[in-house]
Design a protein around this motif. Structure first.
Motif, PDB file in Angstrom:
ATOM      1  N   THR A 416      -2.785  -4.638  -5.401  1.00 26.86           N
ATOM      2  CA  THR A 416      -1.529  -4.619  -4.504  1.00 26.86           C
ATOM      3  C   THR A 416      -0.747  -3.436  -4.864  1.00 26.86           C
ATOM      4  O   THR A 416      -0.415  -2.444  -4.224  1.00 26.86           O
ATOM      5  CB  THR A 416      -0.994  -5.809  -4.650  1.00 26.86           C
ATOM      6  OG1 THR A 416      -1.512  -7.069  -4.019  1.00 26.86           O
ATOM      7  CG2 THR A 416       0.530  -5.549  -3.726  1.00 26.86           C
ATOM      8  N   ARG A 417      -0.873  -3.275  -6.432  1.00 25.29           N
ATOM      9  CA  ARG A 417      -0.014  -2.339  -6.669  1.00 25.29           C
ATOM     10  C   ARG A 417      -0.597  -0.689  -6.725  1.00 25.29           C
ATOM     11  O   ARG A 417       0.190   0.202  -6.400  1.00 25.29           O
ATOM     12  CB  ARG A 417       0.097  -2.413  -8.308  1.00 25.29           C
ATOM     13  CG  ARG A 417       1.123  -1.453  -9.328  1.00 25.29           C
ATOM     14  CD  ARG A 417       0.964  -1.656 -10.486  1.00 25.29           C
ATOM     15  NE  ARG A 417       1.933  -2.905 -10.953  1.00 25.29           N
ATOM     16  CZ  ARG A 417       3.120  -2.815 -11.313  1.00 25.29           C
ATOM     17  NH1 ARG A 417       3.967  -1.633 -11.043  1.00 25.29           N
ATOM     18  NH2 ARG A 417       3.765  -3.991 -11.513  1.00 25.29           N
ATOM     19  N   SER A 418      -2.003  -0.852  -6.884  1.00 25.78           N
ATOM     20  CA  SER A 418      -2.488   0.487  -6.303  1.00 25.78           C
ATOM     21  C   SER A 418      -2.284   1.032  -5.194  1.00 25.78           C
ATOM     22  O   SER A 418      -2.132   2.215  -4.658  1.00 25.78           O
ATOM     23  CB  SER A 418      -4.031   0.377  -6.730  1.00 25.78           C
ATOM     24  OG  SER A 418      -4.667  -0.476  -5.787  1.00 25.78           O
ATOM     25  N   LYS A 419      -1.936   0.022  -4.169  1.00 23.39           N
ATOM     26  CA  LYS A 419      -1.744   0.242  -2.782  1.00 23.39           C
ATOM     27  C   LYS A 419      -0.414   0.723  -2.529  1.00 23.39           C
ATOM     28  O   LYS A 419      -0.043   1.471  -1.425  1.00 23.39           O
ATOM     29  CB  LYS A 419      -2.256  -0.902  -1.918  1.00 23.39           C
ATOM     30  CG  LYS A 419      -3.822  -1.082  -1.585  1.00 23.39           C
ATOM     31  CD  LYS A 419      -4.121  -2.056  -0.817  1.00 23.39           C
ATOM     32  CE  LYS A 419      -5.540  -2.335  -0.872  1.00 23.39           C
ATOM     33  NZ  LYS A 419      -6.410  -1.145  -0.371  1.00 23.39           N
ATOM     34  N   THR A 420       0.435   0.359  -3.167  1.00 22.33           N
ATOM     35  CA  THR A 420       1.962   0.512  -2.942  1.00 22.33           C
ATOM     36  C   THR A 420       2.286   1.753  -3.962  1.00 22.33           C
ATOM     37  O   THR A 420       3.654   2.386  -3.566  1.00 22.33           O
ATOM     38  CB  THR A 420       2.669  -0.595  -3.402  1.00 22.33           C
ATOM     39  OG1 THR A 420       2.727  -0.789  -4.681  1.00 22.33           O
ATOM     40  CG2 THR A 420       2.584  -1.777  -2.753  1.00 22.33           C
ATOM     41  N   GLY A 421       1.574   2.395  -4.640  1.00 27.94           N
ATOM     42  CA  GLY A 421       1.770   3.704  -5.429  1.00 27.94           C
ATOM     43  C   GLY A 421       2.677   3.182  -6.510  1.00 27.94           C
ATOM     44  O   GLY A 421       3.322   4.523  -7.176  1.00 27.94           O
TER      45      GLY A 421
END
Length: 533
Positions: A416-421
């Motif tokens: 999730t963090r990788s997708k939110t940047g």
């Protein structure tokens, strides 16, 4: 009389004991026989629903066990028959005629037909959002069924990696009709896992175990094993203990053991260990639109402060080779190379000074306008290799005056963090065959992707994105090579990726297993080939 009765009782007891021993022996021999054809392995995460058309939390190795593609990726990178025995491309490159293999049965006994294949592909195309990174889904225009075993796929435009992307483990693999949910759309989940692959999912308990049984309907060479039991063991120490106790036979994959744990097991004669050829590239990716890494000088400074050799020798224990290019040797266009940023701490310090980041008296970290130079690095806490690498960097970059804030998260939170940047630096390995190089680069133009955050904020973002869009549609080899050279040059100049090493898979098995090997696709475990001695 009394004496005769005693002898008779003793005789009866002896017979009963003998019979009991015989029964025990039979049961033990039966259990031993059953175990002889059963392999038990560990896996760090639950396998999910094993929906063939969707991504996490579905585990790729499990999807590959159950479902087949139309065509396969061969050991030499050639496209080979799968569920389709033949295919033909039209002259304009916009139509593919497939002939299906006859008499292929799903695990429920139903037959593979062109109508069923059409249904599967349309289910993926109709749910385009999660596949926005995957060009093969975007270019499919319509599917035409010609007869029970022939179908034609019409493309919106020619697309050179079309067959290559059909070989992927997901999302274009085939689910039996009885596996579709009542809504008819697999975006809502599946009714049950019904595939044509060599294995059937016969038992499952979430976060505990999954049992796969050999598919006696399988059209290809049947596995030698009868069952594979997958135990979910998130912790590497617990995996080691399970192997030592004989609770599991096999540990497979990259990141399931810390490098020093693998090296320790290599010295133990009770186990056999293997390391694969390079399967992809281990890369640290910068976020060019988040915090201090928007500044190219910061990215360059960290490139020069990146001591690959020390990491490979002392953190990876030499189990991987130093990366000299973005893509591992043997992959298309991997011969296009540029001088990597060699380790030069003095140059790194000069770049930080130039960017205005200085040490204040008594402060442990550099700062600028009262703000400390802080880099946020999240990592998947289940991956022992990632954890070790980032802990080393945290220590090494501290000497440069950079504060590294590490955030270890379980898999779903990390994704999730990788997708939110919300990161400055993140591990972003390439995906290996058959993804590299075109799909890794294509990912840079899809929103909410790690590569997208690398590209978005750089000065050359527009021409780089344009070249990526052009190269995946180019049907001219010389033009394609020229475009790849331009793309890789821009990536190098903008310093957005730090290739570290060529990633490998490894396995540790007890001595009862034989015919162990690796697959071309790094996310696949070739259990079909394994057997018990």
């Amino acid at each position: 009389m009394k004496k005769i009765m005693s002898i008779l009782v003793l005789f009866i007891v002896s017979v009963l004991v003998a019979c009991g021993q015989s029964d025990d022996k039979t049961k033990k021999e039966k259990a031993k026989g059953e175990q002889e054809h059963v392999l038990t392995m560990s896996w760090p995460k639950d396998i999910g629903e094993v929906n063939p058309h969707l991504y996490a939390p579905n585990e790729m190795f499990a999807q590959a066990m159950l479902y087949d593609p139309l065509v396969r990726y061969g050991n030499d990178g050639q496209i080979e028959p799968g569920l389709a025995t033949a295919w033909e491309m039209s002259e304009d490159g916009k139509r593919y005629l497939f002939t299906l293999r006859d008499n292929v049965l799903y695990s429920d006994g139903s037959k593979l037909t062109a109508d069923n294949v059409k249904r599967n592909i349309e289910a993926v195309v109709e749910n385009i959002a999660p596949h926005s990174w995957l060009e093969v889904v975007a270019v499919i225009d319509r599917i035409e069924v010609l007869d029970e075993l022939k179908l034609q796929i019409h493309l919106k435009e020619p697309y050179y990696p079309f067959l290559q992307e059909l070989t992927l483990i997901r999302p274009l693999r085939m689910l039996g009709d009885s596996g579709f949910p009542a809504s008819g759309s697999t975006k809502d989940g599946i009714e049950k896992a019904v595939g044509t692959g060599p294995w059937i999912l016969t038992a499952y308990q979430q976060d505990n175990f999954a049992e796969f049984t050999r598919n006696e309907h399988y059209w290809g060479e049947k596995p030698k094993l009868e069952k594979v039991i997958v135990k979910i063991i998130p912790d590497s120490q617990a995996r080691m203990m399970a192997l030592e106790k004989g609770d599991i036979d096999l540990i497979f994959g990259s990141g399931q053991l810390a490098p020093e744990e693998l090296r320790a097991l290599e010295k133990n004669p009770q186990y056999q260990t293997m390391i694969s050829e390079p399967s992809s590239t281990r890369i640290l990716s910068f976020n060019s639109v988040y915090g201090v890494t928007q500044d190219k000088d910061i990215r360059l400074a960290l490139q020069y402060a990146f001591d690959r050799q020390t990491i490979i020798e002392h953190v990876l224990n030499g189990i991987e080779q130093k990366a000299k290019s973005l893509f591992a040797p043997g992959f298309p266009y991997s011969d296009i190379q540029f001088d990597s940023y060699s380790y030069d701490l003095e140059k790194a310090q000069q770049l930080l000074d130039k960017a205005g980041w200085h040490f204040e008296k008594g402060a442990p970290f550099r700062s600028k306008n009262g703000q400390a130079l802080t880099i946020t690095i999240p990592y998947n806490s289940n991956d022992q290799v990632h954890k070790s690498i980032f802990e080393y960097l945290q220590s090494a970059w501290r000497e440069l005056g950079v504060e590294v804030k590490l955030i270890g998260e379980e898999d779903q939170l990390f994704r999730t963090r990788s997708k939110t940047g919300e990161f400055n630096v993140i591990m972003n390995d390439t995906w290996g065959a058959p993804y590299d190089p075109h799909m890794y680069l294509r990912m840079m133009t899809g929103e909410k992707q790690i590569g997208y955050y690398a590209l978005k904020g750089i000065a050359q973002a527009e021409p780089l994105a344009a070249n990526i869009a052009k190269v995946i549609r180019s049907t001219d080899e010389s033009e394609r090579r020229s475009l790849y050279e331009a793309i890789l040059q821009m990536i190098h100049e903008e310093a957005i990726f730090m290739p570290l090493s060529y990633r490998t898979n490894y396995l540790v098995a007890n001595q009862r297993l034989a015919n162990l090997s690796f697959s071309m696709q790094q996310f696949e475990v070739p259990l079909n080939q394994y057997e018990v001695k």
